[in-house]
Scaffold this motif. Structure first.
Motif, short mmCIF file in Angstrom:
data_model
loop_
_atom_site.label_atom_id
_atom_site.label_comp_id
_atom_site.label_asym_id
_atom_site.label_seq_id
_atom_site.Cartn_x
_atom_site.Cartn_y
_atom_site.Cartn_z
N TYR A 46 44.36 -11.14 28.52
CA TYR A 46 44.93 -9.83 28.22
C TYR A 46 43.82 -8.81 27.96
N VAL A 47 42.77 -9.22 27.27
CA VAL A 47 41.65 -8.33 26.96
C VAL A 47 41.01 -7.81 28.24
N VAL A 48 40.79 -8.69 29.20
CA VAL A 48 40.17 -8.28 30.46
C VAL A 48 41.10 -7.38 31.25
N ARG A 49 42.35 -7.80 31.34
CA ARG A 49 43.31 -7.04 32.14
C ARG A 49 43.46 -5.61 31.64
N HIS A 50 43.38 -5.41 30.34
CA HIS A 50 43.58 -4.08 29.78
C HIS A 50 42.26 -3.42 29.38
N GLN A 51 41.15 -4.05 29.77
CA GLN A 51 39.82 -3.48 29.53
C GLN A 51 39.65 -3.02 28.08
N PRO A 78 44.96 4.05 9.49
CA PRO A 78 45.96 4.43 10.51
C PRO A 78 45.77 3.63 11.80
N ALA A 79 46.84 3.57 12.58
CA ALA A 79 46.81 2.88 13.86
C ALA A 79 46.04 3.71 14.89
N GLU A 87 49.82 -0.46 20.39
CA GLU A 87 48.72 0.31 19.81
C GLU A 87 47.41 0.09 20.56
N LEU A 88 47.21 -1.11 21.10
CA LEU A 88 45.98 -1.37 21.86
C LEU A 88 45.87 -0.45 23.07
N ALA A 89 47.01 0.02 23.56
CA ALA A 89 47.00 0.90 24.73
C ALA A 89 46.30 2.23 24.44
N TYR A 90 46.18 2.60 23.15
CA TYR A 90 45.55 3.87 22.78
C TYR A 90 44.04 3.72 22.54
N LEU A 91 43.53 2.51 22.69
CA LEU A 91 42.15 2.24 22.27
C LEU A 91 41.13 3.05 23.07
N ASN A 92 41.29 3.10 24.39
CA ASN A 92 40.31 3.83 25.20
C ASN A 92 40.30 5.31 24.87
N PHE A 93 41.47 5.88 24.62
CA PHE A 93 41.55 7.29 24.22
C PHE A 93 40.86 7.48 22.86
N LEU A 94 41.10 6.54 21.94
CA LEU A 94 40.49 6.63 20.62
C LEU A 94 38.97 6.56 20.72
N THR A 147 29.72 1.82 11.26
CA THR A 147 31.12 1.90 10.84
C THR A 147 31.96 1.01 11.77
N ILE A 148 32.84 0.20 11.16
CA ILE A 148 33.64 -0.75 11.94
C ILE A 148 35.12 -0.42 11.77
N TYR A 149 35.81 -0.32 12.89
CA TYR A 149 37.26 -0.16 12.88
C TYR A 149 37.86 -1.50 13.28
N VAL A 150 38.59 -2.13 12.35
CA VAL A 150 39.14 -3.46 12.56
C VAL A 150 40.58 -3.36 13.06
N ILE A 151 40.84 -4.04 14.16
CA ILE A 151 42.17 -4.03 14.77
C ILE A 151 42.70 -5.46 14.78
N LYS A 152 43.77 -5.71 14.03
CA LYS A 152 44.37 -7.05 13.99
C LYS A 152 45.56 -7.09 14.94
N TRP A 153 45.57 -8.08 15.83
CA TRP A 153 46.61 -8.10 16.84
C TRP A 153 47.00 -9.52 17.19
#
Length: 559
Positions: A494-499, A542-543, A456-463, A440-446
């Motif tokens: 940005y990807v690295v900085r925010h893991q 949903p986001a 919304e990317l800030a919630y990714l680790n919690f998700l 299953t793939i969750y696609v995030i366009k940013w």
């Protein structure tokens, strides 16, 4: 704005950030009656701090649990007192007050979700932290008894006239303070707790009122905000939010002034430009240094000196332009806003531009701004943010320099995978889906310049913690069509900085059109779910922040 003057070779950028010694809070604790099931679910206690310059990034530290439930950790302090938070999974959470010294805390696993008071503190601020847990239910009851200024306050506040809103907000502040005063008549109220709660109440008042004024297009100029009050202990979440809002307001004032009076917001004076060149250049010849000092003293006197500065500018245009733009902004801040806020706004200036700067630009600007700051607490706060940037520098360079055109995802740094291709976006995406057949793939366009998708990317680790095991997180960064240059390098940073762990596609603007059918809607801040068979479960998912709706959909799609 591109200035026409620049410096010769800049100083070498060392990766080490030189900062003053910061104090630390040492925490020791134990979870009593910790059982195996709880330990397997959550094997560490999390501690959260705030940074005045970086409100969107909580400083998180993990204290691993030992077999007997004990744990220990040291937390740095930028301010003399700071409001912090502890969290054990989602089961047990509490704010607490910390400062230099040792704090001990315990709680019983068998009492989680049952006890009125779960945490027991000793050591630094023990009285305030223990009494906080007893007092908050009292304040909650007061809010329920006075709903118009308590529990239902926001239902009717925003539409009111300025005078009515101000009066209602004053009543809310007084309710908090009066409840605190009434509690102290029947209890020995700890003075540090009183100061802590009063500070939070006053900062909440300022936050809400600033929001009201901005929503109604009213100027906040008459509202007295000053840096000294933000510096007063303790640092709370409300103060961090207030500082961010003031920074937004300051930029609105500055940008409007530039728009309204373009001739008054001209580039820096020549003497100031020459001074920056002289200050930061470590490879000037003696003749060049002498010539610069002369310009610093009397300015440009002929065309030859103009050409001299212009030649230095052309040697390293991007780097020194970073300094010139900051100095111009600082001059406007000092001219248009209270001088007591200059330190805060100088630090905010850098933080707001981190995503658009290279590491070398960050290092240069950091050292320059740090020398401007007068408050030790703000120096420490800015240094902490920059230390995090430099810590990630090796991974950032590795990520930015990875240019292999391979659709099969490659793990460039731990947990971060990249799929890259020069092919049309449609064929690239189709082949990449084949790599994840059965998942299953969750696609995030940013997009790096889209605030909504960044939030919304800030919630990714919690998700990720809540999502079904094996879910693939595919993040598709889409370059702005209007941008002449690719944003891929800054997006990778940005990807690295925010893991942002998962699989990444960095799609160039000329690859976007062919992706329209595959990824419609082709907009940052939109999301999709793809089933294990490669077909869409939802093109309008949903986001990441909406886990209540998203998690059941991911579970259902995985079946």
């Amino acid at each position: 704005m591109i200035y026409r003057f620049l410096l010769i070779t800049l100083f070498a950028f060392a990766p080490t950030i030189l900062v003053g010694q910061v104090d630390s809070l040492y925490i020791k604790g134990q979870i009593k009656n910790l059982n195996g099931q709880l330990y397997r679910q959550t094997s560490s206690v999390s501690f959260f701090r705030s940074n005045l310059f970086d409100p969107r990034s909580e400083m998180v530290s993990q204290a691993p649990l030992q077999a007997d439930g004990s744990f220990s950790i040291a937390l740095p302090l930028n301010f003399d007192q700071e409001e912090m938070y502890l969290e054990y999974g989602s089961l047990a959470t509490s704010p607490f007050l910390g400062s230099k010294g040792t704090l001990t805390l315990t709680f019983d696993a068998d009492s989680i979700g049952k006890a009125k008071r779960l945490f027991y503190f000793s050591g630094v601020h023990a009285a305030a932290n223990n009494q906080y847990q007893l007092y908050m239910p009292v304040e909650a009851q007061s809010f329920e008894k006075n709903p118009s200024v308590g529990s239902d306050f926001f239902k009717n506040f925003w539409p009111k006239s300025q005078q009515q809103a101000k009066a209602l907000l004053e009543q809310r502040l007084q309710l908090r303070l009066q409840t605190l005063e009434q509690y102290s008549r029947n209890n020995i109220l700890d003075s540090e707790l009183k100061n802590w709660l009063t500070s939070k109440a006053q900062a909440e008042y300022a936050n809400i009122w600033m929001d009201y004024l901005r929503i109604n297009d009213l100027d906040i100029e008459g509202e007295k905000l000053d840096q000294p009050s933000l510096n007063l202990p303790p640092l709370t979440a409300e103060k961090v939010t207030l500082a961010e809002k003031y920074g937004v307001y300051a930029d609105i004032v500055k940008d409007y002034y530039i728009y309204r009076y373009p001739t008054k917001s001209a580039p820096l004076p020549v003497k100031a430009m020459a001074g920056l060149i002289h200050q930061y250049n470590t490879d000037l010849s003696s003749q060049e240094a002498t010539k610069l000092k002369q310009i610093m003293e009397i300015g440009i006197t002929d065309r030859a000196e103009y050409d001299f500065l212009n030649a230095l500018f052309l040697r390293n245009k991007e780097m020194i332009n970073t300094l010139f733009e900051y100095e111009q902004a600082k001059r406007l801040y000092m001219e248009l806003l209270p001088s007591s806020m200059t330190d805060l706004l100088s630090g905010n200036y850098m933080i707001k531009r981190l995503n658009g700067y290279t590491l070398d630009q960050k290092n240069l600007l950091f050292r320059h701004i740090l020398s401007d700051l007068k408050s030790p607490a703000l120096k420490n706060s800015l240094s902490e943010v920059m230390q995090r940037e430099v810590k990630d520098s090796v991974d950032i360079r590795k990520m930015v320099n990875y240019q292999t055109q391979q659709i099969k995802p490659t793990e460039v740094i731990p947990g971060i995978w990249v799929s890259a291709s020069n092919e049309a976006g449609n064929s690239w995406f189709k082949e990449l889906l084949g790599q994840y057949k059965g998942k299953t793939i969750y696609v995030i366009k940013w997009n790096l310049t889209d605030p909504k998708s960044l939030d919304e990317l800030a919630y990714l680790n919690f998700l990720r913690e809540k999502a079904p095991v094996g879910t693939v997180f595919l993040m598709v960064h889409m370059d702005d069509i209007e941008q002449a240059a690719s944003q891929s390098g800054l997006a990778r940073q940005y990807v690295v900085r925010h893991q942002l762990k998962g699989t990444h596609m960095f799609v160039a603007s000329d690859q976007l059109l062919s992706l329209l059918l595959r990824l419609n809607p082709l907009e940052p801040g939109t999301y999709a779910i793809i089933k294990p068979n490669g077909k869409y479960y939802s093109k309008n998912a949903p986001a990441p922040s909406d886990t209540e709706r998203l998690i059941p959909m991911l579970i259902d799609a995985s079946r």
